[in-house]
Design a protein around this motif. Structure first.
Motif, PDB file in Angstrom:
ATOM      1  N   PHE A   1       0.868  -1.261   0.100  1.00  0.00           N
ATOM      2  CA  PHE A   1      -0.095  -0.051   0.022  1.00  0.00           C
ATOM      3  C   PHE A   1       0.723   1.259   0.201  1.00  0.00           C
ATOM      4  N   THR A   2       0.202   2.478  -0.516  1.00  0.00           N
ATOM      5  CA  THR A   2       0.868   3.632  -0.468  1.00  0.00           C
ATOM      6  C   THR A   2       0.288   4.325   0.735  1.00  0.00           C
ATOM      7  N   ARG A   3       0.956   5.081   1.349  1.00  0.00           N
ATOM      8  CA  ARG A   3       0.681   5.499   2.665  1.00  0.00           C
ATOM      9  C   ARG A   3       0.409   7.079   2.684  1.00  0.00           C
ATOM     10  N   THR A   4      -0.407   7.346   3.702  1.00  0.00           N
ATOM     11  CA  THR A   4      -0.844   8.854   3.918  1.00  0.00           C
ATOM     12  C   THR A   4       0.350   9.789   4.797  1.00  0.00           C
ATOM     13  N   ASP A   5       1.338   8.849   5.513  1.00  0.00           N
ATOM     14  CA  ASP A   5       2.269   9.433   6.156  1.00  0.00           C
ATOM     15  C   ASP A   5       3.489   9.563   5.348  1.00  0.00           C
ATOM     16  N   LYS A   6       4.414  10.172   6.276  1.00  0.00           N
ATOM     17  CA  LYS A   6       5.906  10.526   5.511  1.00  0.00           C
ATOM     18  C   LYS A   6       6.632   9.196   5.153  1.00  0.00           C
ATOM     19  N   ILE A   7       6.256   8.035   5.626  1.00  0.00           N
ATOM     20  CA  ILE A   7       6.904   6.711   5.250  1.00  0.00           C
ATOM     21  C   ILE A   7       6.502   6.345   3.672  1.00  0.00           C
ATOM     22  N   TYR A   8       5.654   6.945   3.129  1.00  0.00           N
ATOM     23  CA  TYR A   8       5.619   6.883   1.696  1.00  0.00           C
ATOM     24  C   TYR A   8       4.891   5.501   1.235  1.00  0.00           C
ATOM     25  N   LYS A   9       5.620   4.535   1.217  1.00  0.00           N
ATOM     26  CA  LYS A   9       5.080   3.171   0.622  1.00  0.00           C
ATOM     27  C   LYS A   9       5.548   2.020   1.537  1.00  0.00           C
ATOM     28  N   SER A  10       4.752   0.980   1.551  1.00  0.00           N
ATOM     29  CA  SER A  10       5.138  -0.219   2.407  1.00  0.00           C
ATOM     30  C   SER A  10       4.707  -1.718   1.680  1.00  0.00           C
ATOM     31  N   PHE A  11       5.381  -2.359   2.157  1.00  0.00           N
ATOM     32  CA  PHE A  11       4.883  -3.827   2.285  1.00  0.00           C
ATOM     33  C   PHE A  11       4.919  -4.460   3.476  1.00  0.00           C
ATOM     34  N   MET A  12       3.688  -5.198   3.882  1.00  0.00           N
ATOM     35  CA  MET A  12       3.516  -5.892   5.208  1.00  0.00           C
ATOM     36  C   MET A  12       4.506  -7.050   4.880  1.00  0.00           C
ATOM     37  N   ILE A  13       5.205  -7.499   6.071  1.00  0.00           N
ATOM     38  CA  ILE A  13       5.740  -9.032   6.127  1.00  0.00           C
ATOM     39  C   ILE A  13       4.802  -9.895   7.116  1.00  0.00           C
ATOM     40  N   SER A  14       4.509 -11.123   6.713  1.00  0.00           N
ATOM     41  CA  SER A  14       3.719 -12.117   7.393  1.00  0.00           C
ATOM     42  C   SER A  14       4.251 -12.446   8.783  1.00  0.00           C
ATOM     43  N   TYR A  15       5.126 -11.666   9.276  1.00  0.00           N
ATOM     44  CA  TYR A  15       5.608 -11.982  10.876  1.00  0.00           C
ATOM     45  C   TYR A  15       4.549 -11.142  11.742  1.00  0.00           C
ATOM     46  N   PRO A  16       4.065 -11.892  12.791  1.00  0.00           N
ATOM     47  CA  PRO A  16       4.459 -13.234  13.346  1.00  0.00           C
ATOM     48  C   PRO A  16       3.936 -14.520  12.573  1.00  0.00           C
ATOM     49  N   ASN A  17       4.516 -15.552  12.443  1.00  0.00           N
ATOM     50  CA  ASN A  17       3.861 -16.729  12.036  1.00  0.00           C
ATOM     51  C   ASN A  17       3.595 -17.590  13.045  1.00  0.00           C
ATOM     52  N   LYS A  18       3.027 -18.761  13.076  1.00  0.00           N
ATOM     53  CA  LYS A  18       2.453 -19.474  14.123  1.00  0.00           C
ATOM     54  C   LYS A  18       3.558 -19.981  15.269  1.00  0.00           C
ATOM     55  N   THR A  19       4.718 -20.314  14.705  1.00  0.00           N
ATOM     56  CA  THR A  19       5.794 -20.533  15.529  1.00  0.00           C
ATOM     57  C   THR A  19       6.153 -19.408  16.393  1.00  0.00           C
ATOM     58  N   ASP A  20       6.625 -18.311  15.805  1.00  0.00           N
ATOM     59  CA  ASP A  20       6.773 -16.834  16.440  1.00  0.00           C
ATOM     60  C   ASP A  20       5.743 -16.624  17.487  1.00  0.00           C
ATOM     61  N   ARG A  21       4.340 -16.777  17.283  1.00  0.00           N
ATOM     62  CA  ARG A  21       3.608 -16.449  18.193  1.00  0.00           C
ATOM     63  C   ARG A  21       3.672 -17.484  19.430  1.00  0.00           C
ATOM     64  N   GLU A  22       3.848 -18.826  19.017  1.00  0.00           N
ATOM     65  CA  GLU A  22       3.885 -19.934  20.015  1.00  0.00           C
ATOM     66  C   GLU A  22       5.224 -19.633  21.064  1.00  0.00           C
ATOM     67  N   ASN A  23       6.313 -19.125  20.344  1.00  0.00           N
ATOM     68  CA  ASN A  23       7.598 -18.894  21.423  1.00  0.00           C
ATOM     69  C   ASN A  23       7.175 -17.760  22.164  1.00  0.00           C
TER      70      ASN A  23
ATOM     71  N   SER B   1       3.228  -5.812  12.470  1.00  0.00           N
ATOM     72  CA  SER B   1       3.527  -4.728  11.742  1.00  0.00           C
ATOM     73  C   SER B   1       4.939  -4.547  11.264  1.00  0.00           C
ATOM     74  N   ILE B   2       5.500  -5.844  10.987  1.00  0.00           N
ATOM     75  CA  ILE B   2       7.013  -5.604  10.463  1.00  0.00           C
ATOM     76  C   ILE B   2       6.912  -5.511   8.857  1.00  0.00           C
ATOM     77  N   LEU B   3       7.509  -4.386   8.395  1.00  0.00           N
ATOM     78  CA  LEU B   3       7.399  -3.874   7.118  1.00  0.00           C
ATOM     79  C   LEU B   3       8.583  -3.930   6.311  1.00  0.00           C
ATOM     80  N   ILE B   4       8.534  -3.631   4.957  1.00  0.00           N
ATOM     81  CA  ILE B   4       9.420  -3.063   4.136  1.00  0.00           C
ATOM     82  C   ILE B   4       8.966  -1.879   3.795  1.00  0.00           C
ATOM     83  N   HIS B   5       9.715  -0.874   4.075  1.00  0.00           N
ATOM     84  CA  HIS B   5       8.892   0.575   3.943  1.00  0.00           C
ATOM     85  C   HIS B   5      10.262   1.647   3.617  1.00  0.00           C
ATOM     86  N   ALA B   6       9.595   2.845   2.913  1.00  0.00           N
ATOM     87  CA  ALA B   6      10.471   3.703   2.480  1.00  0.00           C
ATOM     88  C   ALA B   6      10.904   4.457   3.840  1.00  0.00           C
ATOM     89  N   SER B   7      11.669   5.658   3.669  1.00  0.00           N
ATOM     90  CA  SER B   7      12.557   6.566   4.567  1.00  0.00           C
ATOM     91  C   SER B   7      12.066   7.947   4.772  1.00  0.00           C
TER      92      SER B   7
END
Length: 278
Positions: A200-222, A233-239
Motif C-alpha cells: 500500500f501507498t501510505r498517507t504519512d511520511k513513510i510513503y510506501k510499504s509492504f507488510m511482512i507475514s511476521y509473526p507466524n504460528k511458531t513466532d506466536r507460540e514462542n 507490523s513488520i514492514l519493508i518501507h521507505a524512509s
C-alpha cells in the motif's frame, strides 16, 4: 514493529479496501441478479495463440488450487477472460479461479496469502478490448520477482527470479538488529522465511510499504511460552528525509529509500516469498 503514526492510516486503508470490495453493485460483485458471472473486455479465441508475445514465457507451470500443474494452454484462457488470476504462494505461481465458492472460501480465510490482491483482481477485472494489452498485462505479472533474500549482517536485499539476482538494495534494520525477533519492542528484525502481504501507498511520511507475514504460528507460540507478545507490523518501507543518512533506525522493519520502494513496487507483488538471514 509499532508505529503509532502507521496504525490510524493503515486502518483507514484497510477499511476503505473492504468498503470498496463490498459495495453492492453488479459490476463490483461480478455476479448479476440472475447469479451469472459477469465478463468484461475481449474474450479468448484460439486464433490468439498466434499473437502471444515473446515477453510472455509460455513454459511457466502454474498450480491450481488442488496442486495440479497446469501448462500454458490450460491456464491462458481463464486468465485472459478474467475468470481467474495468478498469484505467488511460497515461491510458486498459483491459479485463483473466480467461482463463487472459490471467492467465498478466500474471504473466509483471514490468513490466505495475497488475499487482498486476489480479491481485488476479482472485483476489478481487466476490461481491455486489446489482445496486445491483455497479453502484456499477463506477461508483466509472470515476469515479477519470485523471491526476496535479505542478509542482515550485510545490510543487503536481493530481488530474485528463478534463483538469479535482478536487483540489489542497501537496507537499514531495527536498532537492535542481531538475532531473531522475540517479542514486541525488542527492535529486532525477524529471521526466517515469510511472505509479503498487503502492499500500500501510505498517507504519512513513510510513503510506501509492504507488510511482512511476521509473526507466524511458531513466532506466536514462542512468545506466548515466555509470557510475551511477539509484536507485529513488520514492514519493508521507505524512509523520511530526516532518516536519509541514519543507520538501523527502525523498530524492526526493513527500510529502503523512496526511489527504491518505487522500484520494488514495480518488480514485486503480494505473496512473494522473503527469506531473512542473519
Amino acid at each position: 514493529m509499532r508505529y503509532l503514526s502507521l496504525i490510524f492510516p493503515f486502518l483507514i486503508i484497510i477499511g476503505f479496501i473492504f468498503w470498496k470490495y463490498n459495495k453492492k453493485d453488479d459490476k463490483a460483485n461480478r455476479i448479476n441478479k440472475d447469479g451469472k458471472f459477469i465478463k468484461y473486455g475481449i474474450q479468448w479465441e484460439d486464433s490468439f495463440y498466434d499473437q502471444v508475445p515473446i515477453s510472455l514465457d509460455t513454459t511457466i507451470i502454474i498450480d491450481d488450487s488442488n496442486g495440479k500443474p497446469l501448462r500454458f494452454h490450460q491456464y491462458i484462457k481463464p486468465i485472459f477472460n478474467g475468470d481467474a488470476m495468478i498469484f505467488l504462494e511460497k515461491g510458486k505461481w498459483k491459479l485463483q479461479r473466480f467461482t463463487k465458492s472459490a471467492i467465498d472460501s478466500l474471504m473466509n480465510d483471514d490468513f490466505a496469502i495475497a488475499r487482498a490482491d486476489r480479491y481485488q483482481a476479482y472485483r476489478n477485472p481487466d476490461s481491455s478490448n486489446s489482445v496486445k494489452e491483455k497479453f502484456a498485462n499477463i506477461a508483466h505479472r509472470l515476469n515479477m520477482a519470485d523471491n526476496i533474500l535479505v542478509i542482515k549482517h550485510q545490510r543487503k536485499m536481493y530481488i530474485q527470479r528463478n534463483g538469479k539476482n535482478l536487483l540489489q538494495f542497501n537496507i537499514n534494520l531495527g536498532g537492535n538488529p542481531i538475532g531473531h525477533k522475540q517479542y514486541e519492542g525488542d527492535n529486532k528484525t525477524p529471521e526466517g522465511i515469510y511472505h509479503l502481504d498487503t502492499k500500500f501507498t501510505r498517507t504519512d511520511k513513510i510513503y510506501k510499504s509492504f507488510m511482512i507475514s511476521y509473526p507466524n504460528k511458531t513466532d506466536r507460540e514462542n512468545a506466548v511460552k515466555k509470557g510475551l507478545k511477539p509484536g507485529s507490523s513488520i514492514l519493508i518501507h521507505a524512509s523520511t528525509v530526516k532518516r536519509k543518512n541514519a543507520r538501523d533506525w527502525t523498530n524492526g522493519c526493513i527500510a529502503l529509500t523512496n526511489a527504491e520502494m518505487d522500484t520494488l513496487f514495480n518488480h514485486v507483488i503480494e505473496g512473494t516469498r522473503i527469506e531473512i538471514k542473519k
